[in-house]
Design a protein around this motif. Structure first.
Motif, PDB file in Angstrom:
ATOM      1  N   PHE A   1     -12.030 -10.292   4.018  1.00  0.00           N
ATOM      2  CA  PHE A   1     -13.077 -10.681   4.962  1.00  0.00           C
ATOM      3  C   PHE A   1     -14.377  -9.916   4.726  1.00  0.00           C
ATOM      4  CE2 PHE A   1      -9.090 -11.530   7.300  1.00  0.00           C
ATOM      5  CZ  PHE A   1      -9.265 -12.896   7.505  1.00  0.00           C
ATOM      6  N   SER A   2     -14.425  -9.163   3.632  1.00  0.00           N
ATOM      7  CA  SER A   2     -15.604  -8.329   3.390  1.00  0.00           C
ATOM      8  C   SER A   2     -16.803  -9.128   2.894  1.00  0.00           C
ATOM      9  CB  SER A   2     -15.264  -7.232   2.371  1.00  0.00           C
ATOM     10  OG  SER A   2     -14.932  -7.801   1.115  1.00  0.00           O
ATOM     11  N   ARG A   3     -16.590 -10.371   2.459  1.00  0.00           N
ATOM     12  CA  ARG A   3     -17.727 -11.164   1.978  1.00  0.00           C
ATOM     13  C   ARG A   3     -18.743 -11.422   3.089  1.00  0.00           C
ATOM     14  NH1 ARG A   3     -17.504 -13.351  -3.058  1.00  0.00           N
ATOM     15  NH2 ARG A   3     -15.483 -13.442  -4.099  1.00  0.00           N
ATOM     16  N   SER A   4     -18.274 -11.413   4.324  1.00  0.00           N
ATOM     17  CA  SER A   4     -19.191 -11.643   5.441  1.00  0.00           C
ATOM     18  C   SER A   4     -20.021 -10.406   5.760  1.00  0.00           C
ATOM     19  CB  SER A   4     -18.409 -12.069   6.687  1.00  0.00           C
ATOM     20  OG  SER A   4     -17.445 -11.086   7.031  1.00  0.00           O
ATOM     21  N   VAL A   5     -19.659  -9.264   5.154  1.00  0.00           N
ATOM     22  CA  VAL A   5     -20.421  -8.023   5.345  1.00  0.00           C
ATOM     23  C   VAL A   5     -21.201  -7.756   4.066  1.00  0.00           C
ATOM     24  CG1 VAL A   5     -20.292  -5.567   5.892  1.00  0.00           C
ATOM     25  CG2 VAL A   5     -18.610  -7.152   6.861  1.00  0.00           C
ATOM     26  N   PRO A   6     -22.519  -7.836   4.093  1.00  0.00           N
ATOM     27  CA  PRO A   6     -23.306  -7.687   2.854  1.00  0.00           C
ATOM     28  C   PRO A   6     -23.007  -6.398   2.097  1.00  0.00           C
ATOM     29  CG  PRO A   6     -24.694  -8.486   4.644  1.00  0.00           C
ATOM     30  CD  PRO A   6     -23.370  -8.146   5.259  1.00  0.00           C
ATOM     31  N   ALA A   7     -22.763  -5.303   2.822  1.00  0.00           N
ATOM     32  CA  ALA A   7     -22.536  -4.019   2.153  1.00  0.00           C
ATOM     33  C   ALA A   7     -21.202  -3.964   1.426  1.00  0.00           C
ATOM     34  CB  ALA A   7     -22.608  -2.880   3.173  1.00  0.00           C
ATOM     35  N   LEU A   8     -20.285  -4.893   1.741  1.00  0.00           N
ATOM     36  CA  LEU A   8     -18.954  -4.861   1.136  1.00  0.00           C
ATOM     37  C   LEU A   8     -18.716  -6.024   0.177  1.00  0.00           C
ATOM     38  CD1 LEU A   8     -16.731  -3.770   4.162  1.00  0.00           C
ATOM     39  CD2 LEU A   8     -17.361  -2.413   2.164  1.00  0.00           C
ATOM     40  N   ARG A   9     -19.761  -6.677  -0.252  1.00  0.00           N
ATOM     41  CA  ARG A   9     -19.588  -7.748  -1.224  1.00  0.00           C
ATOM     42  C   ARG A   9     -19.204  -7.168  -2.582  1.00  0.00           C
ATOM     43  NH1 ARG A   9     -24.755 -11.579   0.523  1.00  0.00           N
ATOM     44  NH2 ARG A   9     -23.795 -12.381   2.442  1.00  0.00           N
ATOM     45  N   PRO A  10     -18.489  -7.945  -3.419  1.00  0.00           N
ATOM     46  CA  PRO A  10     -17.975  -7.398  -4.685  1.00  0.00           C
ATOM     47  C   PRO A  10     -19.029  -6.825  -5.619  1.00  0.00           C
ATOM     48  CG  PRO A  10     -16.899  -9.477  -4.167  1.00  0.00           C
ATOM     49  CD  PRO A  10     -17.991  -9.301  -3.151  1.00  0.00           C
ATOM     50  N   ASP A  11     -20.293  -7.235  -5.474  1.00  0.00           N
ATOM     51  CA  ASP A  11     -21.321  -6.720  -6.372  1.00  0.00           C
ATOM     52  C   ASP A  11     -22.063  -5.514  -5.793  1.00  0.00           C
ATOM     53  OD1 ASP A  11     -22.456  -8.162  -4.343  1.00  0.00           O
ATOM     54  OD2 ASP A  11     -23.986  -9.139  -5.591  1.00  0.00           O
ATOM     55  N   SER A  12     -21.619  -5.015  -4.640  1.00  0.00           N
ATOM     56  CA  SER A  12     -22.307  -3.890  -4.006  1.00  0.00           C
ATOM     57  C   SER A  12     -21.707  -2.560  -4.454  1.00  0.00           C
ATOM     58  CB  SER A  12     -22.219  -4.005  -2.482  1.00  0.00           C
ATOM     59  OG  SER A  12     -20.881  -3.837  -2.049  1.00  0.00           O
ATOM     60  N   ASN A  13     -22.501  -1.504  -4.331  1.00  0.00           N
ATOM     61  CA  ASN A  13     -22.028  -0.171  -4.704  1.00  0.00           C
ATOM     62  C   ASN A  13     -20.898   0.301  -3.794  1.00  0.00           C
ATOM     63  OD1 ASN A  13     -23.933  -0.110  -6.723  1.00  0.00           O
ATOM     64  ND2 ASN A  13     -25.381   1.182  -5.613  1.00  0.00           N
ATOM     65  N   LEU A  14     -20.999  -0.024  -2.512  1.00  0.00           N
ATOM     66  CA  LEU A  14     -19.964   0.406  -1.573  1.00  0.00           C
ATOM     67  C   LEU A  14     -18.617  -0.216  -1.916  1.00  0.00           C
ATOM     68  CD1 LEU A  14     -19.167   1.984   0.918  1.00  0.00           C
ATOM     69  CD2 LEU A  14     -19.900   0.046   2.331  1.00  0.00           C
ATOM     70  N   PHE A  15     -18.633  -1.473  -2.325  1.00  0.00           N
ATOM     71  CA  PHE A  15     -17.376  -2.124  -2.704  1.00  0.00           C
ATOM     72  C   PHE A  15     -16.771  -1.440  -3.929  1.00  0.00           C
ATOM     73  CE2 PHE A  15     -14.857  -5.228  -5.033  1.00  0.00           C
ATOM     74  CZ  PHE A  15     -14.041  -5.737  -4.041  1.00  0.00           C
ATOM     75  N   ILE A  16     -17.612  -1.047  -4.879  1.00  0.00           N
ATOM     76  CA  ILE A  16     -17.123  -0.344  -6.069  1.00  0.00           C
ATOM     77  C   ILE A  16     -16.439   0.963  -5.672  1.00  0.00           C
ATOM     78  CG2 ILE A  16     -17.829   0.813  -8.196  1.00  0.00           C
ATOM     79  CD1 ILE A  16     -17.918  -2.167  -8.466  1.00  0.00           C
ATOM     80  N   VAL A  17     -17.049   1.687  -4.734  1.00  0.00           N
ATOM     81  CA  VAL A  17     -16.476   2.964  -4.292  1.00  0.00           C
ATOM     82  C   VAL A  17     -15.160   2.740  -3.552  1.00  0.00           C
ATOM     83  CG1 VAL A  17     -16.853   4.970  -2.811  1.00  0.00           C
ATOM     84  CG2 VAL A  17     -18.731   4.081  -4.197  1.00  0.00           C
ATOM     85  N   VAL A  18     -15.137   1.742  -2.672  1.00  0.00           N
ATOM     86  CA  VAL A  18     -13.902   1.438  -1.939  1.00  0.00           C
ATOM     87  C   VAL A  18     -12.798   1.002  -2.899  1.00  0.00           C
ATOM     88  CG1 VAL A  18     -12.867  -0.119  -0.248  1.00  0.00           C
ATOM     89  CG2 VAL A  18     -15.111   0.871   0.195  1.00  0.00           C
ATOM     90  N   LYS A  19     -13.162   0.218  -3.897  1.00  0.00           N
ATOM     91  CA  LYS A  19     -12.172  -0.217  -4.881  1.00  0.00           C
ATOM     92  C   LYS A  19     -11.646   0.970  -5.686  1.00  0.00           C
ATOM     93  CE  LYS A  19     -11.449  -3.332  -8.783  1.00  0.00           C
ATOM     94  NZ  LYS A  19     -12.088  -4.189  -9.810  1.00  0.00           N
TER      95      LYS A  19
END
Length: 362
Positions: free
Chosen positions: A75-93
């Motif tokens: 459900f993170s696609r609805s949150v701009p900061a957690l989209r797969p191309d964001s830095n935050l998503f990279i850190v969470v991954k």
């Protein structure tokens, strides 16, 4: 990939067959006194009614934690900061990849060592050869083989499709126009085609990662759930409920991030989420049903569980290091930012460190 749900269901059925195979009671020679003991019977920790209550609490608790963990990235696609191309998503991954790495090294592999070096097993061959590391090594190499073959088959199919498309068109050269616009346009088309092909290849790789990773996690989840469900030791079960809930939550986040990048349809996502969320509770329920016939100290159970854990450990090690961490850290996103690399590295350490601490209880 319309056959993906059927393939996942087949793998789950095979896993059930393995489970029932080693859950059957068997007549085994009595071990030497003091060398082989199962779950302790008697004492303040052995309380059947209280253990039953804890197991019944554990099933929905672990189920909800698993669902929350694996669904959160979806459900993170609805949150701009957690989209797969964001830095935050990279850190969470990176954090989730560290969790998977820690699961393999600190949870699954030690369990396999304990099972396959148990005094309940004969001296030959189990005490004379490191079966755990051998099977883990074979599992890692086999995972590499599957990873490589899937990409090879895709490349061959792509080349075949391109050849058919080429023969289907007129072989006469295109008409030449004045100016340079035609040449530039052709160059743009070639670049766009290469980009699309690279995206398709990466998508296929992501889907292979998800399926293999899910298999490794599911195997371990059923095994650990079965052991918990068959135990009557409340001193063991009580901390396991909390530890397994956090374990499934963080591990689900790692798997959910991979599912998100695989871009599956709703049906396949549901299948993957269902299998991950229900395998540990199913293992607990199965262990609860087989309490009278399942013995965690029987040679058959020790060998089958130990080998499954070893294979799962090798698979998780390969997936975490090669397909998740190495692919991200050597990719253009992290290579373009030293700061993001360091933050991601700290996230990996946090994930692996957290799972290492949990190894005290689960």
């Amino acid at each position: 990939m319309s056959s993906d749900p059927a393939r996942a269901a087949l793998l789950f059925c095979l896993l059930l067959c393995f489970t029932f195979a080693f859950a059957q009671p068997e007549a085994t020679p009595a071990p030497a006194a003091g060398t082989c003991t199962g779950s302790a019977v008697g004492g303040k920790c052995h309380n059947v009614p209280k253990a039953l209550r804890l197991k019944l609490i554990a099933i929905p608790t672990i189920l909800m934690a698993s669902m929350a963990g694996v669904c959160l990235p979806l459900f993170s696609r609805s949150v701009p900061a957690l989209r797969p191309d964001s830095n935050l998503f990279i850190v969470v991954k990176a954090f989730a990849s560290g969790v998977i790495l820690g699961t393999g090294y600190m949870h699954v592999l030690p369990d396999s060592f304990n099972d396959l070096t148990s005094p309940c097993l004969p001296q030959k061959p189990w005490q004379e050869f490191p079966f755990t590391t051998f099977v883990a090594m074979l599992a890692a190499v086999f995972t590499l083989l599957v990873d490589s073959l899937m990409l090879t088959f895709y490349n061959r199919r792509r080349k075949g499709s391109a050849a058919v498309a080429h023969h289907g068109h007129d072989d006469s050269p295109p008409p030449m126009h004045a100016g340079h616009c035609h040449g530039h346009g052709a160059g743009i088309v070639v670049v766009e085609t290469q980009t699309v092909e690279a995206s398709k290849k990466q998508l296929l790789r992501n889907r292979v990662i998800v399926q293999v990773l899910e298999l490794g996690i599911v195997v371990h989840s059923v095994v650990i759930g079965l052991g918990m469900g068959a135990s009557q030791n409340v001193c063991t079960i009580r901390p396991l409920v909390a530890a397994l809930s956090f374990h499934q939550l963080f591990e689900g986040m790692g798997l959910g991030g991979c599912i998100l990048q695989a871009e599956y349809g709703a049906r396949m996502k549901s299948v993957l989420v269902f299998f991950f969320s229900t395998t540990t509770p199913f293992g607990v329920a199965l262990g609860l049903a087989l309490t009278r016939v399942y013995s965690d100290s029987s040679p058959t159970a020790l060998v089958v569980v130990g080998l499954l854990n070893a294979a799962s450990a090798g698979l998780l090690h390969y997936m975490a290091l090669v397909d998740l961490l190495a692919a991200d850290f050597m990719g253009p996103k992290l290579q373009g930012s030293v700061r993001l690399q360091l933050v991601s590295f700290l996230a990996v350490l946090l994930g692996a460190g957290g799972m290492s601490i949990m190894a005290k209880w689960a």
